[in-house]
Write a protein that holds these residues in place. Structure first.
Motif, mmCIF file in Angstrom:
data_model
loop_
_atom_site.group_PDB
_atom_site.id
_atom_site.type_symbol
_atom_site.label_atom_id
_atom_site.label_comp_id
_atom_site.label_asym_id
_atom_site.label_seq_id
_atom_site.Cartn_x
_atom_site.Cartn_y
_atom_site.Cartn_z
ATOM 1 N N GLY A 18 0.820 -1.219 0.000
ATOM 2 C CA GLY A 18 0.000 0.000 0.000
ATOM 3 C C GLY A 18 0.852 1.265 0.000
ATOM 4 N N GLY A 19 0.395 2.281 -0.712
ATOM 5 C CA GLY A 19 1.119 3.558 -0.790
ATOM 6 C C GLY A 19 0.836 4.403 0.439
ATOM 7 N N MET A 20 1.337 3.960 1.584
ATOM 8 C CA MET A 20 0.960 4.546 2.869
ATOM 9 C C MET A 20 1.686 5.859 3.182
ATOM 10 S SD MET A 20 1.014 0.982 5.011
ATOM 11 C CE MET A 20 2.479 0.301 4.231
ATOM 12 N N GLU A 137 -10.902 -1.837 -1.733
ATOM 13 C CA GLU A 137 -10.364 -1.756 -0.371
ATOM 14 C C GLU A 137 -11.490 -1.799 0.661
ATOM 15 O OE1 GLU A 137 -6.966 1.104 1.333
ATOM 16 O OE2 GLU A 137 -8.979 1.942 1.445
ATOM 17 N N GLY A 170 -7.313 -6.201 5.510
ATOM 18 C CA GLY A 170 -7.421 -7.385 6.354
ATOM 19 C C GLY A 170 -6.639 -8.577 5.851
ATOM 20 N N GLY A 191 -1.095 -3.414 3.591
ATOM 21 C CA GLY A 191 -0.559 -2.236 4.261
ATOM 22 C C GLY A 191 0.062 -2.582 5.601
ATOM 23 N N THR A 192 -0.806 -2.918 6.568
ATOM 24 C CA THR A 192 -0.372 -3.066 7.965
ATOM 25 C C THR A 192 0.820 -4.013 8.131
ATOM 26 O OG1 THR A 192 -2.615 -2.559 8.661
ATOM 27 C CG2 THR A 192 -1.203 -3.615 10.294
ATOM 28 N N VAL A 195 4.011 -2.362 7.420
ATOM 29 C CA VAL A 195 4.434 -1.296 8.340
ATOM 30 C C VAL A 195 5.512 -1.828 9.291
ATOM 31 C CG1 VAL A 195 3.716 0.269 10.209
ATOM 32 C CG2 VAL A 195 2.184 -0.122 8.267
ATOM 33 N N MET A 276 -2.109 4.615 12.530
ATOM 34 C CA MET A 276 -2.958 3.967 11.520
ATOM 35 C C MET A 276 -2.545 2.508 11.350
ATOM 36 S SD MET A 276 -3.442 6.605 8.387
ATOM 37 C CE MET A 276 -4.178 8.220 8.634
HETATM 38 C C1 LIG Z 1 -0.208 3.870 8.084
HETATM 39 C C2 LIG Z 1 -1.093 3.755 6.875
HETATM 40 C C3 LIG Z 1 -1.158 4.829 5.985
HETATM 41 C C4 LIG Z 1 -1.928 4.721 4.821
HETATM 42 N N1 LIG Z 1 -1.928 5.763 3.922
HETATM 43 C C5 LIG Z 1 -2.523 5.596 2.709
HETATM 44 C C6 LIG Z 1 -2.399 6.600 1.701
HETATM 45 O O1 LIG Z 1 -1.765 7.638 1.895
HETATM 46 N N2 LIG Z 1 -2.977 6.363 0.487
HETATM 47 C C7 LIG Z 1 -3.675 5.202 0.231
HETATM 48 O O2 LIG Z 1 -4.195 5.027 -0.900
HETATM 49 N N3 LIG Z 1 -3.813 4.243 1.176
HETATM 50 C C8 LIG Z 1 -3.254 4.419 2.390
HETATM 51 N N4 LIG Z 1 -3.359 3.421 3.346
HETATM 52 C C9 LIG Z 1 -4.076 2.164 3.003
HETATM 53 C C10 LIG Z 1 -3.088 1.121 2.433
HETATM 54 O O3 LIG Z 1 -2.551 1.574 1.224
HETATM 55 C C11 LIG Z 1 -3.760 -0.256 2.188
HETATM 56 O O4 LIG Z 1 -4.760 -0.200 1.191
HETATM 57 C C12 LIG Z 1 -4.371 -0.808 3.456
HETATM 58 O O5 LIG Z 1 -3.497 -0.636 4.543
HETATM 59 C C13 LIG Z 1 -4.701 -2.291 3.279
HETATM 60 O O6 LIG Z 1 -5.256 -2.837 4.429
HETATM 61 P P1 LIG Z 1 -4.392 -3.573 5.590
HETATM 62 O O7 LIG Z 1 -3.827 -2.463 6.413
HETATM 63 O O8 LIG Z 1 -5.415 -4.357 6.328
HETATM 64 O O9 LIG Z 1 -3.348 -4.400 4.916
HETATM 65 C C14 LIG Z 1 -2.669 3.533 4.550
HETATM 66 C C15 LIG Z 1 -2.607 2.464 5.473
HETATM 67 C C16 LIG Z 1 -1.836 2.560 6.615
HETATM 68 C C17 LIG Z 1 -1.777 1.385 7.566
#
Ligand SMILES: Cc1cc2nc3c(=O)[nH]c(=O)nc-3n(C[C@H](O)[C@H](O)[C@H](O)COP(=O)(O)O)c2cc1C
Length: 307
Positions: A18-20, A137, A170, A191-192, A195, A276
């Motif tokens: 994910g582009g976090m 998502e 998830g 994403g998570t 991290v 997050m």
């Molecule tokens: C710390 C954090 C920051 C995130 N920031 C963005 C963001 O800037 N842009 C975006 O498209 N998604 C963002 N996301 C969502 C992630 O890209 C991803 O789709 C999501 O975390 C997937 O779910 P999961 O956390 O259960 O794996 C963020 C997620 C986290 C945990």
């Protein structure tokens, strides 16, 4: 595991990081790409030149494809949209809006455009505007979320569009990947779990908070104003919930959370910062390299799917 997504992106594994915001910088993106997934740099609210520098640093670390997540609500979205073209990026995911106005420019540059969607209606609209795939998502995700769960959203999006669908929200191990594939997805976005990757520059306090989290430890703030965000419970989420209940305006609450993700990610303030993370945090129990994470997940998924 070959799918339309691995073909489209030119990657070995159907896994996208994910582009976090604040988290997805060049070390993480390059490590995921090197391990055969697709690493993304999170554009968030950063100026174009900051994103350009991140792209260049990632390219010094890997020759494999990397992508950029363009936040369309960012005041710098226009600049970032041009930077990805100038820097030869081949995959863009978009969040928080409609990328239509950049579509011609990106297509002309050979960029694959993959919007993140939280509803069937938006998925169909994105397909109509020329998206190459969508990330569906679910609300289990960390960060800004919609209301549909991954389990309900993914198959409905798969039925509604003919472009490939990437499931997000998830997914933390091979069982999650196999389940997403059973729902019709052709890749997953995670994403998570990333991290807490070894290559992630996130402060150790943040990583340990995820590692120690239980299944019920996340909370959603901002629902009453239509801007839900999932993060791990702390002093900040309790204060936010109290003010939300008292009827404070969205602007006041936004002001309160300004800069709090950066505070948690960089300074390790997991008390007053925004931590997050998604509901899957409860299952994430150790720090591993991106390669270990990807190989472990793919081995389990392939076994379960009988491939
Ligand atoms: C710390 C954090 C920051 C995130 N920031 C963005 C963001 O800037 N842009 C975006 O498209 N998604 C963002 N996301 C969502 C992630 O890209 C991803 O789709 C999501 O975390 C997937 O779910 P999961 O956390 O259960 O794996 C963020 C997620 C986290 C945990």
């Amino acid at each position: 595991m070959k799918t339309r997504i691995t073909e489209l992106l030119g990657v070995d594994h159907p896994i996208i990081q994910g582009g976090m915001a604040w988290v997805a910088e060049h070390h993480l993106a390059a490590a995921v790409s090197e391990a055969g997934g697709l690493g993304l740099i999170g554009g968030a609210n950063a100026p174009g030149e900051v994103v350009r520098a991140e792209i260049r640093k990632a390219k010094e670390l890997t020759g494999k494809p990397i992508g950029v997540n363009v936040m369309l609500l960012s005041p710098h979205a226009e600049d970032v949209a041009k930077v990805v073209v100038e820097e030869g990026i081949k995959v863009v995911t978009t969040g928080a809006g409609n990328p239509e106005k950049y579509m011609d420019m990106w297509k002309a540059a050979g960029i694959k455009v993959i919007p993140v969607v939280a509803s069937v209606a938006l998925a169909k609209r994105m397909e109509k505007y020329g998206a190459d795939a969508v990330v569906a998502e679910g609300s289990e995700s960390g960060g800004h979320i919609g209301e549909q769960t991954t389990m309900t959203l993914v198959p409905q999006v798969v039925d509604a569009v003919s472009i490939p669908v990437i499931a997000a929200g998830g997914i933390g191990d091979g069982r999650g990947i196999a389940a997403a594939f059973m729902l019709g997805a052709e890749a997953v976005q995670i994403g998570t779990r990333f991290v807490v990757a070894k290559e992630s520059i996130v402060h150790d306090n943040y990583k340990q908070r995820i590692i120690k989290a239980k299944d019920i430890d996340s909370a959603v703030t901002g629902r009453s104003h239509g801007h839900p965000v999932r993060c791990l419970r702390n002093q900040m989420t309790r204060e936010y919930a109290k003010l939300e209940q008292e009827g404070k305006s969205f602007e006041e609450l936004e002001y309160m959370t300004l800069g709090t993700l950066r505070k948690a990610v960089q300074e390790g303030d997991i008390t007053n910062g925004t931590v997050m993370a998604g509901q899957i945090a409860g299952m994430i129990c150790r720090e591993q390299t991106c390669r270990e994470i990807i190989e472990e997940m793919m081995e389990q998924a392939e076994r379960l799917l009988g491939r």
